[in-house]
Write an enzyme that holds these catalytic residues in place. Structure first.
Site, PDB file in Angstrom:
ATOM      1  CG  ASP A   1      -0.839   3.352   0.878  1.00  0.00           C
ATOM      2  OD1 ASP A   1      -2.048   3.497   1.139  1.00  0.00           O
ATOM      3  OD2 ASP A   1      -0.398   3.111  -0.258  1.00  0.00           O
TER       4      ASP A   1
ATOM      5  CG  HIS B   1      -3.997  -5.408   2.556  1.00  0.00           C
ATOM      6  ND1 HIS B   1      -4.330  -4.160   3.007  1.00  0.00           N
ATOM      7  CD2 HIS B   1      -4.512  -5.518   1.310  1.00  0.00           C
ATOM      8  CE1 HIS B   1      -5.025  -3.530   2.082  1.00  0.00           C
ATOM      9  NE2 HIS B   1      -5.136  -4.328   1.039  1.00  0.00           N
TER      10      HIS B   1
ATOM     11  CG  ASP C   1      -9.133   5.080   1.919  1.00  0.00           C
ATOM     12  OD1 ASP C   1      -9.954   5.266   2.834  1.00  0.00           O
ATOM     13  OD2 ASP C   1      -8.218   4.237   1.973  1.00  0.00           O
TER      14      ASP C   1
END
Length: 1504
Positions: free
Chosen positions: A531, A534, A632
């Site tokens: 999750d 980045h 999401d």
């Protein structure tokens, strides 16, 4: 893919100097072999290669790099092009390699990523990662563990084979699925333990054939996490991160503003109590921040200093220091005084360097009468600078604060005012104006400022989030970052950012705790979704995923990356071993963009070239797991329309990669199932009315997606039929079946689902077998959607219209149309309304199918030693292979043909297969089907007819031509778009076998050699041929066997082209000098002894005036205007004797003399014969005696430019030195033979480089020949012991061959070495460079003796005994420094006034130095002397004990030739280049001696 499917395959990864491959993605499958090779830039470097791949099969350790040992093709360990390292890939993960060089800074690094092998089902079926179909479920909405199976069965019923669970751990107070309170505990709503979860997951895997993936969240924890308050070192807080204190106060300002609004404090300013919902409210709130709140906190003071305090400290410094010196400022300026930030970020506690201030400001001031006045003045001057610094700091702080305020209200506008935002209204402590950046209590601003400086500041912890456009490799919470102060963070107010530090030792407890959490996840689940990848510190993710792979070696890792850079994405993929990146179809704004995504995320083009099992490892794109919707993001019903659900999913499932969806999509949930706010649970399978969902459609699409992957439909074509309609073709390259899916997208929310319009037909070459499926979503009745309070439900007034595996007659959406092409099928889409999809199965027509099977059978058997093709090839000689593979246009035209012309490219370089292979080898790996060649093949059969037709014409290649004709006959029946694929496969495979056949007929030096060596050896095949217009003189009818066989009236005794294409036919083909410079490398070292023998004897037949012809022209019209060819001929004879089996027998071979005497007319074969040894002796005698003659037919008939004096030739030997001499200033008898031809420039008949006298390389060749013959005489194999000269008075001078050679050796250094103050030098005033060797001796143009040229290195290679090793080495270093170019070697010192580096034969200027290419040998960089230079370099490097250095240098030079021979469409090396390696248009693109001399270098390397 199962490892067994790729076993035996090899991927070659070339290493290049200074290469940072960390952003290149190299993907591999288990079972392949990875081979490392040195790229050209690393040749000559002692490369040490390391990898952290566990070679011994042990566990992976990222920091444990193992050295790899280079192996070599054949036995030549000195040829770097033969070096390789192989690794059998058997373990998944991402592995790093790096390489170093002890002597040069040329190192580099990179990664290779190995896919996991995933297995599921009762029989452990291997799931190709392109076949994965993943459904995301929000774990928190699964409810009690006992209900999981019935809820997860929905995924099974929908055809998914992977379920992605969001975190299953204990959630924090926000109930966000990604804000974890306890990473080791399970969500309490499950009422389960880990073994319960593992049991469900295990059943999914073993019984349902469904794998599992679960998220890990590494970079934050919930605000409610107990341990985060106990382990203050694990968060970024005001105690351990004081740089965040100003940002914390800013954040508290916003919080207290929100509380004050909630209390109604600012109703007088137009802000209602507890409400902010309009732009006017926001404007008032902004004004309040500046007018009421910022003045209280004065955040700018944290970045300023207290002027009075600093001045006081400065004055004390002055009083305690020595008196000032006379030197003002001590070399410093006022700008050197800078503000030093207080590391604790206290108010007005910044400082300056007082010692530096003392140097700058504590100076004498003549106008000050007392010390007190002076000190006051010094302080006054410093105060000006301090005020400037404070002013700058104040402005900078306000710049940050203003930017922060702007960002606050941009965010607030979106959340509270914007039409596309959530339009929040309430404002207060529970719902502040914007999300908080820090955890805190309910203290006042004043109390909070006090607390942030003591231990209580540990509870003021920074939240996590993400920053738009921020470098993901930089931690935005570290000192120096202004992200929090400038309010650039999109914060997650329910989660605290974790502070790992740079290594486990920085925060041991946290690293260990999170490692255990990661390991637990890997133990239970088959894969991990990382999750917020980045924003996760990459070194932390590395550590955790390494731990996970130790638990589950074939771990499948996916992630979502928002780096805005493919290179950065690849960096994360490489370092973390990410197998698939999450991509989403909803990011597409129209159907064209969605089609582009399908094309981008995988698959090869339809009709792609068949890639060989051994091929280069080329960078690839990140593998995608392509979602029709991720969990999401909003539902497509909200973003597009409900009618786009099926087209969107259909297009996703036609992509050649993994696919995915979100639970609720197929149940027609019309809203976002929010990871934070959604508290209802999913429905069980039995609770769902399947007929009111698109679950059956998704099942059909998932089944199709898996079928396409399993069955190898790996080629993709995307056709944008119109604005809304996209057709996707998936093609099977083996069976040539195609599945074509057409989707009518419905992006617009106002789309009319019943709108019927004219749509262009779908036309496909092939026969329609069935309609695989057709589907759309239909509204049954009007109804308002109502959310169920307990379970997540969808709309109930829609139902799918689905049919599968039907005939087109049964279709509701389409019907057969009419096609003018009898091989094509046309389909009319007549009720194809928005939201519709239809998929068709096509296969080739029976004739096409049979034809493709026949071609595939040929391809399957062609490599068999007993195949028809192999038997045909075994009959081909090297001369046959010259015809099959090569022949330039001039050679081909002699038989009435020509090379094939390709529109866009021009004529192919060769008529033979190399002509097409030079193009195919470039375009195959890129699948460049848009190139001219594939286009030509698709458009017609001309090239196939050309190839087979020209081979059939020739008797020796007739069977081969018929074989091609048969195969091409089948090929032309195949679909046109497939012909480039099969043409390449057939021709390329045949080509490889033909090359192997060529090499098999050569020496072990070639067959055991490197790819580079073998490529150079093929130059022997391309240049050596029987050409009607350029025959070898007839050999003696009494020649001992073997004799050349005769075809018709043409003896199969070949000649060697000097170069292609300009020197390939007629009188321009065969040059004595060029032939014998090239002969040793091309014919002797390659083992082509008989061809070498024929050529030696053929030229020997032409001996006249003691010379070998310059231009052969069949011998009848030979020109005897070169002095060096005879010595190259003799050098080759010695080489032949020494290197060919029973080579001395050639000395007894009969030579049929064409000119028994100098004045004799042409004699027929057999009329006058001598043994070769007698011809050799005659050549030596004529030189020793000396001779002057005028060339026959002197005048324009044989040379239109030469002056009459130039036809006068002279040869002889200086008996005092033994040096051969000859020529005059009007002719040019060595290889530097350019004769001026421009009348305009006044140089017609003037040679550019006469090199008369004793040319250095001729002296060397003479010496080498004499030594060789003397040894043969000692061995009793050469009958002549001495030479004799008769003087004018009748007396005779006799000298043995050994004495002649010794005389040369005794005098060479004395007369040729150039150094200062040499008493033997006739013209010391002409010396311009020392430590070199003269180019000539006693030239009629004395200065030319002293010119630096490359020719003495030839002598060094053929006669190293003539040289003092130390002097020779220094001379070679001069050549290396001044003459050596990238590919060739300068023919003249660039410091010389005559140097002109660029050759242009068409120059028609009046410049006498370059007109008509006069400077041919006055600077342009010729390649063939490089071979002799490198050979000399090796010889003398060994003599001066620098062999390793010498070998490395030689390989580094050869790197350019390695590149050239690989990339040139002529597959060769040019004659010359212009200055510094620039292209020379007038050069032959491939030259015999350029290649052959390099073969000699490689031979010398092998013998080291």
């Amino acid at each position: 893919m199962d490892a067994k499917d790729v076993s035996g395959e090899l991927r070659v990864l070339s290493l290049h100097a200074h290469e940072d491959g960390t952003s290149h993605l190299y993907r591999l499958q288990q079972g392949v072999t990875l081979e490392f090779r040195l790229g050209p830039s690393l040749l000559g470097c002692d490369i040490d290669l390391f990898t952290n791949y566990p070679l011994d099969g042990g566990s992976y350790d990222r920091e444990n790099f193992r050295p790899l040992t280079w192996a070599y093709e054949g036995s030549n360990t000195k040829d770097d092009t033969a070096a390789y390292v192989r690794i059998d890939i058997q373990a998944s993960g991402s592995y790093k390699y790096y390489f170093t060089c002890s002597s040069e800074d040329v190192g580099g690094q990179g990664f290779f990523l190995v896919d996991p092998i995933l297995k599921a089902g009762p029989n452990d079926e291997v799931l190709n990662i392109d076949c994965l179909q993943c459904q995301t479920v929000l774990a928190k909405n699964l409810g009690h563990i006992k209900t999981w199976e019935s809820k997860l069965e929905v995924a099974k019923a929908s055809g998914f084979n992977v379920i992605h669970f969001t975190p299953v751990q204990t959630l924090g107070g926000s109930n966000s699925g990604y804000s974890l309170e306890d990473q080791h505990g399970l969500n309490v709503t499950f009422e389960a333990n880990w073994s319960d979860v593992e049991n469900v997951v295990s059943k999914m895997r073993k019984e349902w054939g469904i794998l599992s993936i679960c998220d890990i969240v590494l970079n934050h924890t919930a605000n409610e996490t107990k341990w985060i308050y106990e382990k203050s070192e694990a968060s970024y807080n005001c105690l351990n991160s004081p740089h965040l204190r100003p940002a914390f106060l800013f954040d508290r300002v916003l919080y207290h503003l929100s509380k004050d609004i909630e209390s109604g404090l600012w109703t007088s300013k137009g802000i209602p109590k507890a409400e902010v919902s309009t732009q006017a409210h926001l404007d008032s709130a902004r004004a309040l921040i500046y007018d009421e709140y910022f003045p209280k906190v004065k955040i700018y003071e944290f970045f300023m200093l207290d002027v009075a305090t600093v001045l006081d400290e400065f004055e004390k410094k002055i009083l305690n220091s020595d008196p000032p010196s006379d030197q003002a400022n001590h070399g410093h300026s006022l700008e050197d005084i800078v503000l030093i930030q207080d590391p604790e970020f206290r108010r007005l506690k910044c400082s300056i360097d007082l010692d530096l201030a003392l140097k700058i400001f504590n100076v004498k001031h003549n106008h000050c009468h007392t010390e007190e006045d002076r000190i006051l003045h010094c302080c006054s001057e410093l105060k000006k600078r301090l005020d400037e610094l404070n002013h700058e700091a104040y402005n900078k702080a306000w710049e940050h604060l203003n930017s922060g305020v702007d960002n606050v209200f941009k965010g607030a506008h979106y959340h509270r005012v914007a039409q596309d935002g959530p339009k929040e209204i309430d404002c207060g402590a529970r719902n502040p104006l914007v999300c908080q950046y820090f955890t805190a209590g309910e203290e006042t601003l004043e109390e909070e400022e006090t607390m942030m400086y003591d231990n209580r500041g540990a509870k003021f912890m920074a939240h996590n989030g993400w920053v738009m456009g921020h470098d993901p490799l930089i931690n935005f919470a570290l000192p120096g970052s202004l992200v929090y102060l400038r309010r650039e963070l999109v914060a997650w107010g329910d989660s605290v950012k974790l502070r790992f530090g740079e290594k486990p030792e920085d925060c041991p407890w946290l690293w260990n705790y999170m490692r255990e959490y990661t390991e637990q996840t890997a133990r239970v689940f088959d894969g991990i979704r990382l999750d917020n990848c980045h924003s996760t510190p990459i070194h932390v993710a590395e550590y955790m995923l390494d731990a996970a792979r130790r638990v589950r070696p074939n771990l499948y890792v996916i992630a979502e990356l928002f780096t805005s850079s493919e290179g950065k994405d690849n960096l994360f993929i490489n370092r973390l071993g990410i197998n698939s990146l999450i991509r989403e179809a909803l990011s597409a704004w129209n159907s064209h963009e969605q089609g582009r995504l399908v094309h981008r995320f995988g698959g090869e083009p339809v009709g792609a070239f068949l890639q060989p099992g051994q091929r280069p490892l080329v960078p690839s794109m990140a593998h995608a797991i392509f979602f029709d919707m991720t969990h999401d993001n909003p539902s497509p019903v909200e973003k597009r329309s409900i009618y786009d659900l099926i087209p969107n999913s259909a297009l996703v499932n036609m992509a050649c990669c993994a696919s995915g969806s979100n639970r609720g999509y197929d149940e027609l949930v019309p809203h976002h199932i929010h990871v934070v706010s959604e508290s209802r649970t999913y429905q069980k399978l039995e609770e769902i009315d399947i007929e009111k969902t698109i679950i059956p459609v998704k099942k059909a699409l998932n089944d199709l997606h898996k079928y396409l992957g399993v069955k190898g439909f790996k080629e993709v074509y995307v056709d944008q039929m119109d604005e809304d309609i996209v057709a996707i073709t998936r093609h099977n390259p083996q069976t040539h079946e195609s599945i074509v899916l057409v989707a009518h997208t419905a992006f617009s929310s106002g789309v009319d689902p019943n709108h019927v319009r004219i749509i262009k037909p779908v036309t496909v070459e092939g026969q329609l077998m069935e309609v695989v499926l057709e589907a759309k979503l239909m509204q049954a009745h009007d109804a308002k959607f109502e959310k169920d309070p307990q379970v997540i439900n969808g709309v109930s007034n829609f139902q799918p219209d689905l049919r599968q595996n039907i005939s087109i007659d049964q279709s509701h959406y389409c019907r057969l149309g009419h096609s003018s092409n009898p091989l094509a099928t046309s389909i009319d889409l007549h009720h194809f309304t928005p939201g519709s999809v239809v998929a068709f199965r096509f296969q080739p027509h029976n004739e096409q199918l049979e034809a493709s099977k026949k071609v595939q059978v040929q391809l399957g058997t062609i490599l068999d030693d007993n195949s028809e093709f192999s038997k045909i090839v075994e009959e081909l000689s090297l001369l046959d292979l010259n015809y099959v593979l090569y022949r330039c246009v001039q050679e081909e035209s002699e038989d009435g043909g020509g090379t094939y012309h390709l529109d866009g490219y021009g004529s192919l370089k060769y008529a033979g297969l190399q002509g097409v292979m030079s193009i195919l080898s470039e375009i195959r790996h890129q699948n460049d089907l848009g190139n001219w060649l594939p286009g030509n093949l698709r458009n017609g059969n001309w090239l196939m007819d050309y190839i087979s037709g020209r081979l059939i014409k020739m008797e020796s290649t007739n069977r081969l031509g018929k074989w091609f004709s048969d195969v091409f006959g089948d090929m032309r029946k195949i679909q046109r778009y497939l012909i480039p694929r099969y043409f390449d496969a057939v021709v390329s495979t045949a080509y490889i076998i033909l090359l192997r056949r060529a090499w098999s007929q050569m020496s072990s030096f070639v067959t055991n050699g490197s790819n580079f060596l073998r490529a150079l050896a093929l130059g022997s095949v391309s240049h050596t041929a029987v050409v009607k217009s350029a025959p070898l003189p007839a050999l003696s009818p009494n020649l001992a066997d073997p004799k050349p066989f005769v075809v018709g009236d043409l003896a199969m005794a070949p000649t060697m082209a000097a170069g292609l294409p300009h020197f390939s036919t007629g009188y321009m083909r065969s040059w004595g000098r060029d032939t014998f410079i090239a002969l040793r490398g091309f014919l002797i070292l390659t083992g082509r002894y008989q061809e070498a023998r024929y050529i030696i004897l053929g030229y020997g037949a032409c001996l006249r005036h003691g010379l070998i012809p310059n231009l052969l022209d069949g011998g009848k019209n030979a020109r005897f205007n070169c002095r060096d060819a005879v010595w190259w001929w003799l050098y080759c004879i010695i080489s032949y004797v020494n290197e060919a089996p029973e080579g001395h027998q050639i000395l007894k071979d009969k030579v049929s003399r064409l000119f028994p005497t100098d004045e004799a007319e042409l004699s027929p074969p057999g009329a006058y014969e001598q043994n070769l040894e007698e011809v050799i002796h005659e050549a030596l005698l004529r030189h020793f005696q000396g001779l002057k003659f005028k060339e026959r037919n002197a005048g324009t008939r044989i040379d239109e430019h030469m002056l009459d004096m130039g036809f006068n030739n002279e040869i002889g030997v200086d008996l005092s030195t033994g040096f051969v001499f000859g020529g005059n200033v009007h002719n040019c008898g060595t290889w530097m033979d350019k004769m001026g031809s421009s009348t305009k420039a006044g140089i017609k008949g003037k040679p550019a480089t006469p090199r008369d006298g004793s040319a250095v390389e001729i002296v060397g060749l003479c010496y080498a020949s004499l030594v060789g013959l003397a040894k043969l005489n000692e061995q009793g194999r050469y009958p002549f012991h001495n030479v004799e000269k008769q003087n004018h008075d009748g007396s005779k001078i006799t000298m043995t061959l050994a004495e002649w050679a010794q005389k040369i050796q005794d005098n060479f250094e004395t007369f040729y070495h150039v150094h200062r103050d040499d008493p033997n030098d006739k013209h010391p005033e002409m010396v311009n460079k020392t430590d070199i060797y003269k180019d000539t001796l006693n030239s009629g143009l004395p200065w030319t003796d002293y010119q630096l040229r490359c020719n003495f290195s030839i002598t060094m290679a053929v006669a190293p005994e003539l040289f003092n090793p130390e002097r020779a080495w220094q001379a070679l270093l001069v050549v290396k420094s001044k003459l050596l170019g990238p590919l060739g070697i300068k023919t003249l010192d660039p410091d010389d006034w005559c140097y002109r580096g660029d050759y242009d034969n068409s120059d028609d200027s009046s410049d006498c130095t370059v007109a008509h290419g006069f400077n041919y040998h006055q600077g342009p960089e010729w390649v063939w002397p490089v071979g002799f230079f490198l050979r000399a370099y090796l010889i003398f490097a060994k003599k001066v004990h620098k062999l390793d250095e010498g070998r490395n240098f030689v390989m580094s030079v050869l790197s350019a030739h390695y590149i050239e021979v690989q990339n040139s469409h002529w597959r060769g090396i040019p004659e010359l280049t212009n200055h510094d390696g620039s292209f020379c248009p007038g050069s032959n693109p491939i030259q015999a001696w350029s290649m052959s001399c390099l073969l000699e270098v490689l031979y010398d390397l092998e013998k080291l």
